[in-house]
Each structure stands twice: as C-alpha cells, then as structure tokens.
Design a protein around this motif. Structure first.
Motif, mmCIF file in Angstrom:
data_model
loop_
_atom_site.group_PDB
_atom_site.id
_atom_site.type_symbol
_atom_site.label_atom_id
_atom_site.label_comp_id
_atom_site.label_asym_id
_atom_site.label_seq_id
_atom_site.Cartn_x
_atom_site.Cartn_y
_atom_site.Cartn_z
ATOM 1 N N ARG A 82 0.857 -1.203 0.000
ATOM 2 C CA ARG A 82 0.000 0.000 0.000
ATOM 3 C C ARG A 82 0.885 1.242 0.000
ATOM 4 O O ARG A 82 1.809 1.352 0.813
ATOM 5 N N VAL A 83 0.585 2.173 -0.875
ATOM 6 C CA VAL A 83 1.365 3.396 -1.040
ATOM 7 C C VAL A 83 0.456 4.597 -0.783
ATOM 8 O O VAL A 83 -0.672 4.653 -1.273
ATOM 9 N N GLY A 84 0.969 5.571 -0.026
ATOM 10 C CA GLY A 84 0.200 6.799 0.169
ATOM 11 C C GLY A 84 -0.032 7.118 1.636
ATOM 12 O O GLY A 84 0.594 6.527 2.512
ATOM 13 N N PRO A 85 -0.944 8.088 1.880
ATOM 14 C CA PRO A 85 -1.836 8.702 0.906
ATOM 15 C C PRO A 85 -1.126 9.701 -0.004
ATOM 16 O O PRO A 85 -0.210 10.392 0.421
ATOM 17 N N LEU A 86 -1.596 9.756 -1.258
ATOM 18 C CA LEU A 86 -1.066 10.651 -2.267
ATOM 19 C C LEU A 86 -2.090 11.727 -2.589
ATOM 20 O O LEU A 86 -3.293 11.459 -2.651
#
Length: 245
Positions: free
Chosen positions: A208-212
């Motif tokens: 999981r990447v982000g929050p963006l």
C-alpha cells in the motif's frame, strides 16, 4: 522611488552612526552629523542593499542630493504556505522542482521561505504528517519577484499495488533502498518524501502506497523479476488499486 527604506550614515568607527527612512517620494534627510568622512547605504527588505556612497562632510555644509540605488535581489523569493485538511504541515520538508530543485522546511505555522530562486517555473511539493504527499500547481517567477503562494494538501488517497504471489515480499524493500518509486505524470519523484511521511506498507498480495495528493502518478515496484510499472489517477478520498500481477 522606494518608500520606507532605511538609510545608514556611518563614519566607519561605529560611533557616529545615524539612520533615516525614505518618505513616499524616496527622499531622506540625515541631520546633526559631525564633519568628516561619511558612508551612506540604503536597505529595504524587497531589494538588495545599495552600493555605498562615500563623501567628505564639511563643517556647516549641506550635502546632496545623494543618490542611492536599490536593485531587485538576485533571483526571486517565494514564501510558500502549506495548508492541510488532514495531519500537520509544521516542520515538514518542501521541494520546489524546476530549473533547480530547492528544499526547505515549514515552520510551526506551515510557512517555508525560499530566497534567491532562479527565474523559471517551479512545482511545489511536500507532505503533511499524517496527511497526503504531493504537489501543487506550477509557480512562475522572474528575477526580483516576491511571490506568496499556497500548497494545499488534501486527504488524498491510497494505492494498493498487487503483485505476483512469488514477488510480493520483494516489493517492500531491498538492501539497496526502497523498491517503490512514485513520480507524478510530469516526472517529479516523490519517493523520498513518501519514505519520510508514510513508507509503503505490506498488504495481502502486495503493498500500500500513500496517501497521495489527488493527481496522476506512475508507480514502479521492484521485484525479483525486475521492475513492474503502472499509472494511476488519485481522486480525493478515493483509494485505487493497481494490478501488476
């Protein structure tokens, strides 16, 4: 004419120093000076200091007019206010990405000041602790500009990246550094900001990447079989999935 500039008259010994301020017409008057060698300089926050003007003051004389020229600072100054709807922007790093990349930090009020910036177009990028990481619209400056601008960071959204089962563990990191790279569609690399703000987290089947910040991004994930890449569009408050299986 520059109003409100300070003019220092100095004999150079630190004893006979006198200060005056220019009026609305840029004029000034310094009275009560002892005869002798004097040096006049002018200063104003919006300009570079003037070149000194040196002359010999005689007893009972009135000198002038003396011309002191204030020129714009080399480059531009940008005061960036980072506003957030989630998390804190105090003490966070901020980038200006353009002809040259400048890095600053916000103060407790979310302000970051950049001085002597080369003329051109810059994209401000940063993050809020506990909030989104991303960039704002381009800022254009010329030499001598004094620009006040805002970087508004929303809640953003997460990207759940799914990888082949045998490759999932490789997505989290390697000895060579972070294996998740995130760039905006126009090429601004946000990977280092993300590592500081909210490092990628493992999830079932991926990362999981982000929050963006709401924007378009290219996400590249390193795996044992080589990098896998995809493009995503983040909308405010909406998570997205990126299937790289």
């Amino acid at each position: 004419a520059v109003a409100g500039a300070s003019v220092l008259a100095s004999a150079g010994d630190g004893i006979q120093d006198a200060t005056a301020f220019t009026d609305a017409d840029g004029r000034f008057s310094v009275r009560g000076l002892e005869p002798g060698r004097l040096v006049l300089t002018a200063n104003h926050t919006d300009f570079a200091p003037s070149e000194p003007s040196e002359f010999e003051l005689r007893t009972g004389s009135v000198e002038g007019p003396v011309l002191l020229e204030l020129l714009p600072h080399d480059g531009a100054n940008i005061v960036l206010s980072v506003n957030t709807v989630s998390g804190s922007a105090g003490g966070a790093p901020v980038y200006l990405v353009g002809p040259e990349t400048s890095t600053g930090f916000t103060d407790g009020g979310g302000l970051a000041t950049f001085s002597g910036i080369q003329a051109g177009s810059y994209r401000p990028c940063g993050f809020a602790y506990g909030g989104a990481t991303g960039c704002g619209p381009n800022l254009s400056v010329d030499d001598g500009d004094q620009l006040q601008a805002q970087l508004d960071l929303g809640r953003g959204g997460y990207v759940d990246v799914y990888l082949p089962a045998a490759k999932s563990l490789a997505a989290i990191g390697t000895k060579r550094g972070p294996s998740v790279r995130v760039t905006t569609a126009d090429g601004v690399d946000l990977s280092s900001l993300l590592v500081m703000a909210s490092p990628p987290q493992p999830i079932a089947g991926g990362v999981r990447v982000g929050p963006l910040q709401a924007d378009d991004y290219i996400v590249t994930v390193g795996t044992d079989a080589g990098p896998r890449q995809g493009q995503v569009s983040i909308r405010e408050g909406e998570p997205v999935e990126l299937d790289l299986r």
